[in-house]
Design a protein around this motif. Structure first.
Motif, short mmCIF file in Angstrom:
data_model
loop_
_atom_site.label_atom_id
_atom_site.label_comp_id
_atom_site.label_asym_id
_atom_site.label_seq_id
_atom_site.Cartn_x
_atom_site.Cartn_y
_atom_site.Cartn_z
N SER A 1 -34.90 -34.00 1.06
CA SER A 1 -36.17 -34.18 0.58
C SER A 1 -36.63 -33.19 -0.33
O SER A 1 -36.10 -32.20 -0.22
N GLU A 2 -37.86 -33.56 -0.79
CA GLU A 2 -38.34 -32.71 -1.66
C GLU A 2 -39.12 -31.62 -0.84
O GLU A 2 -39.61 -31.93 -0.02
N SER A 3 -39.20 -30.33 -1.38
CA SER A 3 -39.74 -29.29 -0.74
C SER A 3 -40.89 -28.67 -1.80
O SER A 3 -40.66 -28.52 -3.16
N SER A 4 -41.72 -27.83 -1.23
CA SER A 4 -42.66 -27.20 -1.95
C SER A 4 -43.63 -26.20 -0.80
O SER A 4 -43.09 -26.30 0.32
N TYR A 5 -44.31 -25.51 -1.25
CA TYR A 5 -44.86 -24.32 -0.26
C TYR A 5 -46.19 -25.28 0.01
O TYR A 5 -46.98 -25.76 -0.47
N GLY A 6 -46.20 -24.98 1.51
CA GLY A 6 -47.62 -25.69 2.08
C GLY A 6 -47.83 -24.84 3.44
O GLY A 6 -47.60 -23.37 3.65
N TYR A 7 -48.32 -25.56 4.48
CA TYR A 7 -48.58 -25.05 5.70
C TYR A 7 -47.96 -25.61 7.12
O TYR A 7 -47.76 -26.72 6.93
N ARG A 8 -47.82 -24.65 7.95
CA ARG A 8 -47.27 -25.27 9.28
C ARG A 8 -48.06 -24.48 10.29
O ARG A 8 -48.25 -23.48 10.10
N ILE A 9 -47.91 -25.07 11.48
CA ILE A 9 -48.67 -24.47 12.60
C ILE A 9 -47.66 -24.23 13.53
O ILE A 9 -46.94 -24.57 14.08
N GLN A 10 -47.74 -22.85 13.92
CA GLN A 10 -46.63 -22.29 14.91
C GLN A 10 -47.39 -22.42 16.29
O GLN A 10 -48.52 -21.87 16.66
N ILE A 11 -46.64 -23.05 17.30
CA ILE A 11 -47.34 -23.31 18.49
C ILE A 11 -46.50 -22.56 19.68
O ILE A 11 -47.14 -22.22 20.62
N PHE A 12 -45.51 -21.90 19.20
CA PHE A 12 -44.84 -21.12 20.26
C PHE A 12 -43.93 -19.96 19.41
O PHE A 12 -43.31 -20.04 18.42
N SER A 13 -43.93 -18.91 20.28
CA SER A 13 -43.08 -17.85 19.81
C SER A 13 -42.79 -16.73 20.99
O SER A 13 -43.60 -16.32 21.58
N GLY A 14 -41.39 -16.81 21.35
CA GLY A 14 -40.97 -16.00 22.32
C GLY A 14 -39.42 -16.05 22.14
O GLY A 14 -38.78 -16.53 21.71
N SER A 15 -38.77 -15.45 23.51
CA SER A 15 -37.49 -15.09 23.53
C SER A 15 -36.87 -15.86 24.39
O SER A 15 -35.81 -16.22 24.86
#
Length: 154
Positions: free
Chosen positions: A68-82
């Motif tokens: 798929s084509e890609s470009s710069y944009g935004y994502r939402i981070q909903i989790f960060s952990g070990s």
């Protein structure tokens, strides 16, 4: 006779000095006066087709799916952990509530991160954050390379 030879010798030395002086003065213009050349590229015709596939997105990924084509944009981070299980749980919880939005799980030692969405603008991401706030705790909008969603051409 002797004087005659010395006159010619002095005239010759003056002439040589003038020629050397003119040569030294014109040397920088000769060095700096470069003309543009012509470059010919000899390549296989397959190169053009590969470049066309890459630009259009007609190539294949290593999983066999169309790229798929890609470009710069935004994502939402909903989790960060070990904790891997917690990351998978948050991902499945999100997919149950929002089945049309893509989720992305990544691991960078020592943390797992779950990011969602492929938003072209920050405003789109902020609207989604408002919808997600009741179900998910801390949400962060991250700027990164995204997969461009398919546009409806009909």
């Amino acid at each position: 006779m002797k004087k005659r030879v010395s006159v010619w010798r002095s005239v010759f030395t003056v002439f040589v000095k003038c020629v050397v002086l003119i040569g030294l003065l014109s040397l920088p213009s000769l060095v700096l006066a470069q003309t543009r050349g012509k470059v010919e590229v000899d390549k296989d015709s397959k190169v053009d087709s590969l470049i066309g596939n890459y630009l259009v997105g007609g190539g294949k990924t290593n999983t066999g799916e169309p790229a798929s084509e890609s470009s710069y944009g935004y994502r939402i981070q909903i989790f960060s952990g070990s904790d891997r299980k917690a990351a998978y749980n948050v991902q499945s919880k999100f997919q149950n509530k929002f089945p049309d939005t893509h989720t992305y799980l990544s691991y960078r030692d020592p943390n797992f991160k779950v990011k969602v969405g492929d938003f072209r603008s920050r405003i789109e991401a902020e609207k989604m954050v408002e919808e997600m706030k009741p179900a998910f705790g801390s949400l962060f909008i991250i700027s990164e390379k995204i997969n461009l969603p398919k546009l409806d051409t009909e």
